[in-house]
Design a protein around this motif. Structure first.
Motif, PDB file in Angstrom:
ATOM      1  N   ILE A  43       2.174  12.431  -0.023  1.00  0.00           N
ATOM      2  CA  ILE A  43       2.727  11.348  -0.830  1.00  0.00           C
ATOM      3  C   ILE A  43       3.319  12.023  -2.071  1.00  0.00           C
ATOM      4  O   ILE A  43       2.649  12.813  -2.744  1.00  0.00           O
ATOM      5  CB  ILE A  43       1.624  10.331  -1.228  1.00  0.00           C
ATOM      6  N   LEU A  58       4.839   0.874   0.527  1.00  0.00           N
ATOM      7  CA  LEU A  58       5.012   2.273   0.932  1.00  0.00           C
ATOM      8  C   LEU A  58       6.474   2.465   1.332  1.00  0.00           C
ATOM      9  O   LEU A  58       7.003   1.730   2.164  1.00  0.00           O
ATOM     10  CB  LEU A  58       4.105   2.593   2.129  1.00  0.00           C
ATOM     11  N   THR A  60       8.986   5.046   2.978  1.00  0.00           N
ATOM     12  CA  THR A  60       8.958   6.271   3.775  1.00  0.00           C
ATOM     13  C   THR A  60      10.116   6.232   4.771  1.00  0.00           C
ATOM     14  O   THR A  60      10.936   5.320   4.739  1.00  0.00           O
ATOM     15  CB  THR A  60       7.596   6.421   4.502  1.00  0.00           C
ATOM     16  N   ARG A  64       8.326   9.947   8.791  1.00  0.00           N
ATOM     17  CA  ARG A  64       7.271  10.148   7.779  1.00  0.00           C
ATOM     18  C   ARG A  64       7.324  11.536   7.142  1.00  0.00           C
ATOM     19  O   ARG A  64       6.278  12.169   6.965  1.00  0.00           O
ATOM     20  CB  ARG A  64       5.873   9.984   8.409  1.00  0.00           C
ATOM     21  N   GLY A  67       6.454  10.297   1.577  1.00  0.00           N
ATOM     22  CA  GLY A  67       6.222   8.877   1.293  1.00  0.00           C
ATOM     23  C   GLY A  67       5.990   8.626  -0.187  1.00  0.00           C
ATOM     24  O   GLY A  67       5.517   9.493  -0.909  1.00  0.00           O
ATOM     25  N   ILE A  69       4.128   5.714  -2.703  1.00  0.00           N
ATOM     26  CA  ILE A  69       3.256   4.533  -2.725  1.00  0.00           C
ATOM     27  C   ILE A  69       3.540   3.712  -3.975  1.00  0.00           C
ATOM     28  O   ILE A  69       3.756   4.265  -5.057  1.00  0.00           O
ATOM     29  CB  ILE A  69       1.767   4.965  -2.673  1.00  0.00           C
ATOM     30  N   GLU A  87      -2.171   1.935   1.593  1.00  0.00           N
ATOM     31  CA  GLU A  87      -0.809   2.434   1.854  1.00  0.00           C
ATOM     32  C   GLU A  87      -0.846   3.829   2.470  1.00  0.00           C
ATOM     33  O   GLU A  87      -0.029   4.162   3.326  1.00  0.00           O
ATOM     34  CB  GLU A  87       0.018   2.436   0.558  1.00  0.00           C
ATOM     35  N   HIS A  90      -1.234   3.325   6.109  1.00  0.00           N
ATOM     36  CA  HIS A  90       0.050   3.047   6.793  1.00  0.00           C
ATOM     37  C   HIS A  90       0.832   4.347   7.003  1.00  0.00           C
ATOM     38  O   HIS A  90       1.460   4.551   8.034  1.00  0.00           O
ATOM     39  CB  HIS A  90       0.915   2.094   5.955  1.00  0.00           C
ATOM     40  N   PHE A  91       0.798   5.196   5.985  1.00  0.00           N
ATOM     41  CA  PHE A  91       1.568   6.441   6.045  1.00  0.00           C
ATOM     42  C   PHE A  91       1.035   7.382   7.130  1.00  0.00           C
ATOM     43  O   PHE A  91       1.795   8.029   7.844  1.00  0.00           O
ATOM     44  CB  PHE A  91       1.508   7.124   4.661  1.00  0.00           C
TER      45      PHE A  91
END
Ligand code: ZN
Length: 302
Positions: A43, A58, A60, A64, A67, A69, A87, A90-91
């Protein structure tokens, strides 16, 4: 921290991810430094979200590579920590695809989803992101160790989880109900009405629903104490909270109430179920003896 996304390759479930992270981070400090972990796992930025009605986001791309947040501006520390975990979930979960390409936006309601219909792909992703966040902030091995010396159900122990792991009271109580070992459910009340129920698998079905008032005989009304005061554990007839069936013996039920600020309260329900009636040491007692025995074992009385 030393974990990298390569260590997590091919892992598609919240539990799998947390297990792999813990395998590398053997000296993980508690409270978990969730921001540091997010940066460690690619991130690049944690910024503020100002879109109305959303708690987190998020940004991205499809593969991916990196990313960003977003956390709702003004969110308190516990909410912020949970949102970052959500988040990050999710990533890291490869099958999570947002409605709008490259952009997850998550509402407060989404961050409270713990069950979802199999067919509802988006709700399922939210459930998984929540599971990841809760597991990462309260890693099960560390949580079990923390709870090891606290055998008797007690809301004070749930609040100790909240302090120790630096999560909200509600997140802590939910995890406590799951990992304590006894059959526990947590009911969150707001202005004497049921707001949310956390009922782990194995806990009997409740006869009350969200939006209904707390049952008339609940200790909630007996001990309307000041915010932060936890009532003693008290026995209550199972029929007040649970679905009871004719000719089926209801469990013994105990409840404990903690009033909080802003009209909120938390109720811990503890059901004692006789799994094996033949092995019940109370079987030979008369009902009067049983009652006396229960009272002497009960943790406290009003
Ligand atoms: Zn989400």
């Amino acid at each position: 921290m030393k974990v990298t996304r390569l260590d997590l390759d091919g892992t598609g479930s919240p539990t799998g991810l947390v297990t792999k992270i813990l395998k590398v981070e053997t000296d993980l400090a508690i409270p978990v430094k969730i921001e540091e972990l997010a940066y460690q796992l690619d991130i690049s930025e944690i910024g503020e979200l100002t879109t109305d009605g959303f708690e987190g986001g998020l940004i991205t791309d499809d593969i991916r590579s990196v990313g960003g947040i977003l956390v709702r501006k003004g969110a308190n520390r516990h909410r912020r920590r949970f949102t970052i975990g959500h988040e990050l979930g999710h990533f890291l979960l490869p099958f999570h695809k947002p409605v709008k390409v490259g952009e997850f936006l998550c509402s407060r309601e989404a961050m409270r989803l713990w069950t979802a219909n199999e067919q509802d792909r988006y709700a399922r992703m939210e459930v998984e992101a929540n599971q990841f966040s809760a597991l990462m902030l309260m890693p099960p091995p560390q949580l079990r160790t923390f709870l090891a010396g606290m055998k008797t159900p007690d809301l004070a122990n749930a609040l100790a989880v909240h302090e120790h792991f630096d999560v909200s009271r509600e997140a802590a109580a939910r995890a406590y109900a799951q990992y304590q070992g006894e059959k526990i459910a947590i009911v969150v009340l707001k202005d004497a009405k049921i707001l949310r129920i956390y009922r782990p698998a194995g806990f009997p079905e409740l006869s009350v629903r969200n939006g209904q008032p707390a049952p008339r005989d609940s200790g909630f009304y007996i001990a309307p104490g000041a915010a932060g005061v936890i009532s003693p554990m008290r026995e209550i007839g199972a029929e007040h909270w649970l679905e009871t069936k004719w000719a089926v013996r209801a469990p013994s039920l105990y409840e404990q109430v903690a009033h909080q600020s802003g009209g909120f309260a938390m109720v811990l329900l503890w059901a004692e179920i006789d799994d094996d009636e033949d092995a019940d040491p109370e079987e030979s007692m008369t009902s009067r003896e049983r009652y006396k025995d229960r009272i002497s074992r009960s943790v406290g009385r009003y």
